[in-house]
Design a protein around this motif. Sequence first.
Motif, PDB file in Angstrom:
ATOM      1  N   UNK A 168      -2.392  13.751  -4.714  1.00  0.00           N
ATOM      2  CA  UNK A 168      -2.323  14.567  -4.084  1.00  0.00           C
ATOM      3  C   UNK A 168      -1.949  15.495  -3.941  1.00  0.00           C
ATOM      4  N   UNK A 169      -0.986  16.161  -5.286  1.00  0.00           N
ATOM      5  CA  UNK A 169      -1.150  16.709  -5.982  1.00  0.00           C
ATOM      6  C   UNK A 169      -1.977  17.367  -7.316  1.00  0.00           C
ATOM      7  N   UNK A 170      -3.192  16.540  -7.850  1.00  0.00           N
ATOM      8  CA  UNK A 170      -3.882  16.412  -8.073  1.00  0.00           C
ATOM      9  C   UNK A 170      -5.391  16.844  -8.076  1.00  0.00           C
ATOM     10  N   UNK A 171      -5.312  16.578  -6.250  1.00  0.00           N
ATOM     11  CA  UNK A 171      -6.415  16.955  -5.356  1.00  0.00           C
ATOM     12  C   UNK A 171      -6.361  18.058  -4.795  1.00  0.00           C
ATOM     13  N   UNK A 172      -4.605  18.616  -4.263  1.00  0.00           N
ATOM     14  CA  UNK A 172      -4.998  20.294  -3.725  1.00  0.00           C
ATOM     15  C   UNK A 172      -4.668  20.855  -5.188  1.00  0.00           C
ATOM     16  N   UNK A 173      -4.491  20.840  -6.528  1.00  0.00           N
ATOM     17  CA  UNK A 173      -5.351  21.605  -7.803  1.00  0.00           C
ATOM     18  C   UNK A 173      -6.695  21.429  -8.001  1.00  0.00           C
ATOM     19  N   UNK A 174      -7.320  20.817  -7.779  1.00  0.00           N
ATOM     20  CA  UNK A 174      -8.634  20.438  -7.975  1.00  0.00           C
ATOM     21  C   UNK A 174      -9.620  21.439  -7.017  1.00  0.00           C
ATOM     22  N   UNK A 175      -8.977  21.131  -5.513  1.00  0.00           N
ATOM     23  CA  UNK A 175      -9.298  22.059  -3.606  1.00  0.00           C
ATOM     24  C   UNK A 175      -9.914  23.788  -4.289  1.00  0.00           C
ATOM     25  N   UNK A 176      -7.818  24.166  -5.603  1.00  0.00           N
ATOM     26  CA  UNK A 176      -7.922  25.526  -5.701  1.00  0.00           C
ATOM     27  C   UNK A 176      -8.926  26.024  -6.313  1.00  0.00           C
ATOM     28  N   UNK A 177      -9.215  24.901  -7.542  1.00  0.00           N
ATOM     29  CA  UNK A 177     -10.105  25.532  -9.134  1.00  0.00           C
ATOM     30  C   UNK A 177     -11.705  25.593  -8.042  1.00  0.00           C
ATOM     31  N   UNK A 178     -11.913  24.999  -7.207  1.00  0.00           N
ATOM     32  CA  UNK A 178     -13.407  24.450  -6.782  1.00  0.00           C
ATOM     33  C   UNK A 178     -13.403  26.200  -5.319  1.00  0.00           C
TER      34      UNK A 178
ATOM     35  N   UNK B 203      -2.089  28.433 -11.443  1.00  0.00           N
ATOM     36  CA  UNK B 203      -2.547  28.699 -12.086  1.00  0.00           C
ATOM     37  C   UNK B 203      -3.306  26.792 -12.096  1.00  0.00           C
ATOM     38  N   UNK B 204      -4.207  26.873 -11.675  1.00  0.00           N
ATOM     39  CA  UNK B 204      -4.432  25.110 -10.981  1.00  0.00           C
ATOM     40  C   UNK B 204      -4.599  24.120 -12.546  1.00  0.00           C
ATOM     41  N   UNK B 205      -5.096  25.094 -13.632  1.00  0.00           N
ATOM     42  CA  UNK B 205      -5.493  23.938 -14.653  1.00  0.00           C
ATOM     43  C   UNK B 205      -4.071  23.634 -15.612  1.00  0.00           C
ATOM     44  N   UNK B 206      -3.028  24.579 -15.371  1.00  0.00           N
ATOM     45  CA  UNK B 206      -1.603  24.330 -15.569  1.00  0.00           C
ATOM     46  C   UNK B 206      -1.045  23.327 -15.452  1.00  0.00           C
ATOM     47  N   UNK B 207      -1.176  23.035 -13.557  1.00  0.00           N
ATOM     48  CA  UNK B 207      -0.502  21.975 -12.959  1.00  0.00           C
ATOM     49  C   UNK B 207      -0.674  21.034 -13.435  1.00  0.00           C
ATOM     50  N   UNK B 208      -2.504  20.533 -13.523  1.00  0.00           N
ATOM     51  CA  UNK B 208      -2.880  19.595 -13.975  1.00  0.00           C
ATOM     52  C   UNK B 208      -2.817  19.212 -15.319  1.00  0.00           C
ATOM     53  N   UNK B 209      -2.275  20.296 -16.265  1.00  0.00           N
ATOM     54  CA  UNK B 209      -2.056  19.718 -17.771  1.00  0.00           C
ATOM     55  C   UNK B 209      -0.480  19.089 -17.864  1.00  0.00           C
TER      56      UNK B 209
END
Length: 229
Positions: A174-184, A199-205
Amino acid sequence: MRFDVPSPEVRAPREPVFNGFPLVVIVLSGAIIAVSMLDMLVGGATRDFLWNLCVVAYDPYTTYVGRPLGDIGPLFLHVFLHGGFFHLIMNMAMMVAFGPAIAKALGTDAKGAAAFLAFFFLCSAAGALAELGWAMWQAQAVFALGASSGLSGFFAAGGWLMGGVRGALRLSLPWLVINLVIAFAGPELTQSLFGMRLAWAAHVGGLVAGFVLFPVFLKLMRPNVRLFD
């Protein structure tokens, strides 16, 4: 990995709230709050020094000089600064939600505290590198700060504790999906909703690092634990 919950008749008496917090969580949280408040309230030369020391920064058209710890220090130290009180409160809520269980799982002695800090700061560095990597790939300027890079790794760690790899996936996805939505969606949406760029990329990393590293740390600290039942 599973933990048995004791029956009500054998549970320990309820303790004061801070007795349930390992010292390392209190110290780390206190340090983050203190430095963030200093930055937000003092300003001036103190803020300039802290930003040069801590903020992850990249601009394809600028060379940053005069940084006390160069470009390496901010990979770890950006967690001590925040973009405002709301940013700080949200991250400390995540620390309270996940930090105690993770610290207790790694051990409440000095070695466990060191493992907890190493895990947190490695996730933070992974998040910072992901943010920098994305900015360089896009040839865009980036200024990143906040503890959410390292705390994103806590999502995966909490999942490992709740139910092994399946639990880690349940909390991480869910956290990954949220941040990918933010990225798009782009930075404009988060700027309008939260008053700051996320900083969605920092969250994913940080999340990916937590997913990979936590079982390693847990196995090192508790060799007899079974992670893949």
